[in-house]
Enzyme design. Structure first.
Site, PDB file in Angstrom:
ATOM      1  N   ASP A 185      10.211  36.556   6.014  1.00 57.27           N
ATOM      2  CA  ASP A 185       9.725  35.747   4.905  1.00 57.27           C
ATOM      3  C   ASP A 185       8.459  36.480   4.488  1.00 57.27           C
ATOM      4  O   ASP A 185       7.440  36.414   5.190  1.00 57.27           O
ATOM      5  CB  ASP A 185       9.389  34.320   5.361  1.00 57.27           C
ATOM      6  CG  ASP A 185       8.906  33.470   4.186  1.00 57.27           C
ATOM      7  OD1 ASP A 185       8.136  34.000   3.356  1.00 57.27           O
ATOM      8  OD2 ASP A 185       9.288  32.297   4.104  1.00 57.27           O
ATOM      9  N   HIS A 186       8.515  37.206   3.389  1.00 55.13           N
ATOM     10  CA  HIS A 186       7.417  38.142   3.121  1.00 55.13           C
ATOM     11  C   HIS A 186       6.079  37.430   2.887  1.00 55.13           C
ATOM     12  O   HIS A 186       5.025  38.030   3.044  1.00 55.13           O
ATOM     13  CB  HIS A 186       7.757  39.113   1.981  1.00 55.13           C
ATOM     14  CG  HIS A 186       7.709  38.530   0.608  1.00 55.13           C
ATOM     15  ND1 HIS A 186       8.726  37.792   0.074  1.00 55.13           N
ATOM     16  CD2 HIS A 186       6.758  38.589  -0.354  1.00 55.13           C
ATOM     17  CE1 HIS A 186       8.398  37.412  -1.145  1.00 55.13           C
ATOM     18  NE2 HIS A 186       7.212  37.881  -1.438  1.00 55.13           N
ATOM     19  N   HIS A 248       9.223  30.050   1.532  1.00 51.41           N
ATOM     20  CA  HIS A 248       7.787  30.308   1.401  1.00 51.41           C
ATOM     21  C   HIS A 248       6.941  29.027   1.441  1.00 51.41           C
ATOM     22  O   HIS A 248       5.954  28.941   2.177  1.00 51.41           O
ATOM     23  CB  HIS A 248       7.484  31.057   0.093  1.00 51.41           C
ATOM     24  CG  HIS A 248       8.383  32.248  -0.136  1.00 51.41           C
ATOM     25  ND1 HIS A 248       8.729  33.101   0.872  1.00 51.41           N
ATOM     26  CD2 HIS A 248       8.995  32.712  -1.250  1.00 51.41           C
ATOM     27  CE1 HIS A 248       9.517  34.053   0.396  1.00 51.41           C
ATOM     28  NE2 HIS A 248       9.703  33.832  -0.899  1.00 51.41           N
TER      29      HIS A 248
END
Ligand SMILES: NC(=O)C1=CN([C@@H]2O[C@H](COP(=O)(O)OP(=O)(O)OC[C@H]3O[C@@H](n4cnc5c(N)ncnc54)[C@H](OP(=O)(O)O)[C@@H]3O)[C@@H](O)[C@H]2O)C=CC1
Ligand SMILES: O=C1O[C@H](COP(=O)(O)O)[C@@H](O)[C@H](O)[C@H]1O
Length: 491
Positions: A185-186, A248
Site C-alpha cells: 500500500d504505497h 489508503h
C-alpha cells in the site's frame, strides 16, 4: 537511529524478478526507485533485475527503457549505463509453464554471475488475476531457491471484496508464508504517513491528548486533480471506495486511532492496527445512506465529465468521489467522528489529515473568541505539520488571534525518499511493518463490503459534482449536520 542507518547502508544482494516489467508501474515507479537504491550503494555489484512480460523485448531494449525511466535524475549521466546493465529481459506469458523453465535458468545464471546467494524478490506488477498462477509456478518450477530468501511483493488491488481477497490471499499463501508476503500500500511508504506514529508516540504533548477526551473530530482528505486517465478498465471495476478507501484511507485511520504498540516491531504494530480496523463501527444499510456520500464528476472547469471519458459507458454509475463519517469504537476513539473524503477531478491534489480538538469550556476567555486547536498533517504537497493555536493580539487589551505553528520536520536538508524506494528497501531488509497484513486487509474489506452492498441494494443516491470543485454539496452537509465543516476548503 544509528543502528537503522547502519543496516540501510549495507549492500544488499538480491535478484528481482518483475512480472509486468514492460508496464506503467515498472517504468514510472519501480525502475526510478531501484536507481535511488543503486545511487545509495544499497544495490551495488551483487544484484540483477529480470523484467518479464509477453512483449518480445531484448535485454538491450529493456536497458534503454530503464535509462529513459531515470533520465530526469542528474546522476543517471554517470551511473545510468552501469545501473541499466544489471537488467535482463525474459519474454514470458505467465500462463505458460515452459516459460518458467527458461526463467529459472536465467535466474540461476544471474545468481551465479552476480553472486547473489539465492535471495529473490518476486514483484507482481500486473493484474491480480495472474497472482495465483505465478505463485504456483514459482514453486513448482523451482524458481524459489532453497538457499537465500524468497519474498513476493504484490500490487493492489488486493481483491474487489472480502471473498475475492481471501481467494487471492489463499492462492499466494499456499506457496509463500506471511513473513515473505508483502502486500503493497504505497501510502504506507510516504514519509508523512510514517510520521503519524512518530508524532503520536514520541511526543508526550500529543500522546496525552490523542483520545476522545480532547479530540473532537478527525478529517482525512485525499483529493486528486486528475481524472480517470488511462485506467478506465480498472477504475470501472473499482470506483473510489475500493480504489482509495479500502486501502489508503483505512490504513491511515488505523495509524491514527490504534493504541500505542508495545514496541516498534512489526508484530506489535500490526496487532494494534488490526484491532483498530476490527473496531470500525458497521452501519446498517439505512445508516450507510445517512453517513456516506458517493458522487461522480460532471463537466466543469474546462474538463469533460466522467461519462464522456474514453471507455466509460455513458450510463456508468461508478463513483469517483466518496465522503463518509466513520467511527473506531476502541477505548480511546469511540464517539470521535472521522470524516473522510476522496475523489478525482477535485480542486487540487492534496493529501491531508486535520485533527480538530474540542472547544474549551472556560470563563477566563469569552469562549466564542477561542479558535479550536487543529493539528494538520499535510502529507502532500507540502509534507509539513501545522498546529493552529490562539495567541494574544499585539497591543493594548487582551484580544486573541489564531496563529499557525509549523513543525519543522525536515531539518537535515535531506531529500525525502519516494514511497516505492522505501518500500523496496523494506522488502529487501525483510521488514513488513509498512506493508498490509492479511488481517488488516480482511477487516478493511469487511467494512467496505457493507457500504458497497448498501449502495448496490439502492441505499444512497449517486450525486454529481463539477470538475474543479471539492465534491458535491452532500459532502458539506455531512459535516454541517454535526455542526462542523471541512477544515480544508480546497484553497
Ligand atoms: N500504474 C500505476 O500507477 C499503479 C499500478 N498499480 C497496480 O500495479 C499493477 C500493474 O499496473 P500497470 O503497470 O499500471 O499496468 P500495465 O497494464 O501498464 O502493465 C501490465 C503488465 O502486465 C504484463 N502482462 C499482461 N498480461 C500478461 C501475461 N499473460 N503474461 C505476462 N505478462 C503479462 C504487461 O506486459 P505485456 O503486455 O508485454 O505482456 C505489462 O507489463 C496493477 O495491479 C495495478 O493495479 C497500483 C498502483 C498504481
Ligand atoms: O492507489 C492509487 O493511488 C493513486 C494516488 O496516489 P498518490 O500517491 O498520487 O496520492 C490514485 O490516483 C489511484 O487511482 C489509486 O489506484
Amino acid at each position: 537511529m544509528k543502528v537503522v542507518l547502519a543496516i540501510m547502508e549495507i549492500e544488499q544482494k538480491a535478484l528481482f524478478i518483475i512480472f509486468g516489467g514492460t508496464g506503467d508501474l515498472a517504468k514510472r515507479k519501480l525502475y526510478p526507485s531501484l536507481f535511488q537504491l543503486y545511487k545509495k550503494g544499497i544495490l551495488k555489484d551483487n544484484f540483477a533485475i529480470i523484467g518479464t512480460a509477453r512483449r518480445p523485448w531484448s535485454d538491450e531494449h529493456l536497458q534503454e527503457v530503464v535509462k529513459e525511466a531515470i533520465e530526469g535524475d542528474e546522476a543517471a549521466v554517470s551511473l545510468g549505463a552501469e545501473f541499466a546493465s544489471h537488467f535482463y529481459y525474459q519474454s514470458h506469458n505467465v500462463n505458460d509453464t515452459e516459460h518458467y523453465v527458461t526463467l529459472r535458468k536465467l535466474a540461476e545464471k544471474l545468481d551465479e554471475k552476480y553472486q547473489i546467494e539465492g535471495n529473490r524478490l518476486f514483484y507482481l506488477a500486473m493484474s491480480p488475476r495472474f497472482f495465483g498462477t505465478i505463485a504456483q509456478h514459482l514453486k513448482s518450477q523451482k524458481i524459489v531457491t532453497t538457499k537465500g530468501y524468497n519474498r513476493v511483493i504484490v500490487e493492489k488491488p488486493f481483491g474487489r471484496d472480502f471473498e475475492s481477497a481471501k481467494d487471492l490471499n489463499d492462492s499466494i499463501s499456499k506457496y509463500f508464508p506471511e513473513e515473505d508476503f508483502f502486500r503493497i500500500d504505497h501510502y504506507l511508504g510516504k514519509e508523512m504517513i510514517q510520521n503519524i506514529m512518530a508524532l503520536r508516540f514520541s511526543n508526550n504533548l500529543f500522546r496525552a491528548v490523542w483520545n476522545n477526551r480532547y479530540i473532537d473530530n478527525i478529517q482525512i482528505t485525499l483529493s486528486e486533480a486528475l481524472g480517470v486517465e488511462e485506467r478506465a478498465g480498472y477504475y470501472e471495476t473499482a470506483g473510489a471506495l475500493r480504489d482509495m478507501v479500502q486501502n489508503h484511507i483505512l490504513q491511515i485511520i488505523s495509524l491514527l486511532t490504534m493504541n500505542m504498540p508495545a514496541s516498534y516491531s512489526e508484530s506489535d504494530i500490526r496487532r494494534e492496527k488490526i484491532y483498530a480496523l476490527k473496531s470500525l463501527k458497521k452501519y446498517s444499510a439505512v445508516k450507510v445512506a445517512e453517513n456516506f456520500v458517493r458522487a461522480q464528476y460532471s463537466a466543469g472547469d474546462g474538463q469533460i465529465g466522467y461519462l464522456q471519458e474514453n471507455e466509460i459507458a455513458n450510463d456508468s454509475t461508478t463513483e469517483t468521489f466518496v465522503a463518509g463519517k466513520l467511527f473506531v469504537n476502541n477505548e480511546n476513539f469511540s464517539g470521535v467522528p472521522i470524516y473522510i473524503r476522496t475523489g478525482k477531478r477535485l480542486t487540487k491534489k492534496t493529501t491531508r489529515i486535520d485533527i480538530s480538538f474540542k472547544e474549551m469550556e472556560t470563563s477566563f476567555f469569552d469562549s466564542k473568541k477561542l479558535g479550536r486547536n487543529i493539528l494538520t498533517i499535510n502529507v502532500e504537497p507540502e509534507g509539513k505539520v501545522f498546529l493552529q493555536t490562539n495567541i494574544k493580539k499585539i497591543g493594548q487589551g487582551f484580544d486573541l488571534v489564531p496563529s499557525l505553528m509549523e513543525l519543522q520536520l525536515n531539518n537535515e536538508n535531506v531529500v525525502v525518499p519516494e514511497a516505492y524506494e522505501k518500500l523496496l528497501l523494506d522488502a529487501l531488509l525483510g521488514d513488513a511493518t509498512n506493508f498490509a497484513h492479511w488481517e488488516e486487509v480482511a477487516y478493511a474489506w469487511k467494512f467496505v463490503d457493507s457500504i458497497r452492498k448498501a449502495w448496490d441494494d439502492g441505499n444512497g443516491n449517486l450525486a454529481e459534482y463539477p470538475c474543479g470543485s471539492m465534491g458535491p454539496r452532500e459532502s458539506e452537509e455531512l459535516l454541517e449536520r454535526d455542526g462542523h465543516q471541512w477544515v480544508f476548503d480546497g484553497e
